[in-house]
Design a protein around this motif. Structure first.
Motif, short mmCIF file in Angstrom:
data_model
loop_
_atom_site.label_atom_id
_atom_site.label_comp_id
_atom_site.label_asym_id
_atom_site.label_seq_id
_atom_site.Cartn_x
_atom_site.Cartn_y
_atom_site.Cartn_z
N ALA A 40 0.83 -1.21 0.00
CA ALA A 40 0.00 0.00 0.00
C ALA A 40 0.87 1.25 0.00
O ALA A 40 0.54 2.24 -0.67
N LEU A 41 1.98 1.22 0.72
CA LEU A 41 2.90 2.35 0.72
C LEU A 41 3.51 2.54 -0.66
O LEU A 41 3.64 3.67 -1.13
N PHE A 42 3.88 1.43 -1.30
CA PHE A 42 4.43 1.52 -2.65
C PHE A 42 3.43 2.18 -3.60
O PHE A 42 3.80 3.08 -4.37
N VAL A 43 2.18 1.77 -3.54
CA VAL A 43 1.15 2.35 -4.41
C VAL A 43 0.98 3.83 -4.12
O VAL A 43 0.93 4.66 -5.04
N ALA A 44 0.91 4.19 -2.85
CA ALA A 44 0.72 5.60 -2.48
C ALA A 44 1.89 6.46 -2.94
O ALA A 44 1.68 7.56 -3.48
N VAL A 45 3.11 5.98 -2.77
CA VAL A 45 4.28 6.76 -3.19
C VAL A 45 4.35 6.85 -4.71
O VAL A 45 4.71 7.90 -5.26
N ALA A 46 4.00 5.77 -5.42
CA ALA A 46 4.01 5.81 -6.89
C ALA A 46 3.02 6.84 -7.41
O ALA A 46 3.33 7.61 -8.33
N ILE A 47 1.84 6.89 -6.82
CA ILE A 47 0.83 7.87 -7.23
C ILE A 47 1.27 9.28 -6.86
O ILE A 47 1.15 10.21 -7.66
N ALA A 48 1.81 9.45 -5.66
CA ALA A 48 2.26 10.78 -5.23
C ALA A 48 3.41 11.28 -6.11
O ALA A 48 3.47 12.46 -6.45
N GLU A 49 4.32 10.37 -6.49
CA GLU A 49 5.44 10.77 -7.35
C GLU A 49 4.93 11.24 -8.70
O GLU A 49 5.40 12.25 -9.23
N ALA A 50 3.94 10.56 -9.25
CA ALA A 50 3.35 10.99 -10.52
C ALA A 50 2.63 12.34 -10.36
O ALA A 50 2.73 13.21 -11.23
N GLY A 51 1.95 12.52 -9.24
CA GLY A 51 1.30 13.79 -8.99
C GLY A 51 2.29 14.93 -8.85
O GLY A 51 2.05 16.05 -9.33
N SER A 52 3.43 14.64 -8.24
CA SER A 52 4.45 15.68 -8.11
C SER A 52 5.07 16.01 -9.47
O SER A 52 5.49 17.14 -9.71
N TRP A 53 5.13 15.01 -10.36
CA TRP A 53 5.57 15.28 -11.73
C TRP A 53 4.63 16.29 -12.38
O TRP A 53 5.06 17.23 -13.05
N ALA A 54 3.33 16.05 -12.21
CA ALA A 54 2.33 16.95 -12.80
C ALA A 54 2.50 18.37 -12.25
O ALA A 54 2.49 19.35 -13.01
N ALA A 55 2.69 18.48 -10.95
CA ALA A 55 2.88 19.80 -10.34
C ALA A 55 4.13 20.47 -10.87
O ALA A 55 4.13 21.68 -11.16
N LEU A 56 5.21 19.70 -11.02
CA LEU A 56 6.45 20.27 -11.53
C LEU A 56 6.31 20.71 -12.98
O LEU A 56 6.78 21.79 -13.36
N LEU A 57 5.64 19.92 -13.79
CA LEU A 57 5.42 20.29 -15.19
C LEU A 57 4.55 21.53 -15.32
O LEU A 57 4.80 22.40 -16.15
N ILE A 58 3.54 21.63 -14.47
CA ILE A 58 2.69 22.84 -14.46
C ILE A 58 3.52 24.04 -14.02
O ILE A 58 3.42 25.12 -14.62
N GLY A 59 4.33 23.86 -13.01
CA GLY A 59 5.21 24.94 -12.56
C GLY A 59 6.16 25.38 -13.65
O GLY A 59 6.42 26.58 -13.83
N MET A 60 6.70 24.42 -14.41
CA MET A 60 7.60 24.77 -15.51
C MET A 60 6.86 25.49 -16.63
O MET A 60 7.41 26.43 -17.23
N PHE A 61 5.62 25.09 -16.89
CA PHE A 61 4.82 25.78 -17.89
C PHE A 61 4.62 27.24 -17.51
O PHE A 61 4.79 28.15 -18.33
N PHE A 62 4.26 27.48 -16.25
CA PHE A 62 4.08 28.85 -15.80
C PHE A 62 5.39 29.63 -15.80
O PHE A 62 5.43 30.81 -16.13
#
Length: 109
Positions: free
Chosen positions: A6-28
């Motif tokens: 369950a921790l692996f799943v949560a961290v995998a999803i959170a890592e992908a979400g942080s990618w999205a945040a970083l890409l949005i930040g780079m776009f701005f």
């Protein structure tokens, strides 16, 4: 260590979400407002989650007895955006997100 999958799943999803945040930040930063605030906030969060994904992947691989090739692919999936989600779904469909009854820390020693 039955919570490790369950921790692996949560961290995998959170890592992908942080990618999205970083890409949005780079776009701005580079397109919209030319302000580094988004990257300054999302960058360290993504870095921490990236490192957490690597650590939890190694622990999960040891606990579930993954082959070294599967472990290597899981670790490589931390690099492209959102690949941790694809690996997590693939691993779940193959029954790789399990832990044995013995403690992971005992197996590491």
């Amino acid at each position: 260590m039955r919570r490790l999958p369950a921790l692996f799943v949560a961290v995998a999803i959170a890592e992908a979400g942080s990618w999205a945040a970083l890409l949005i930040g780079m776009f701005f930063k580079y397109v919209v407002v030319r302000n580094e605030l988004g990257v300054q906030l999302a960058g360290p969060v993504h870095g921490a989650l990236f490192m957490a994904y690597l650590a939890v992947t190694v622990l999960q691989a040891r606990a579930a007895g993954w082959r070294w090739r599967v472990t290597l692919v899981a670790l490589a999936c931390s690099i492209p955006p959102f690949a941790t989600l694809a690996f997590e779904r693939w691993a779940r469909s193959r029954g790789l997100l399990t832990a044995t009854d013995c403690d992971v820390l005992e197996r590491l020693s």
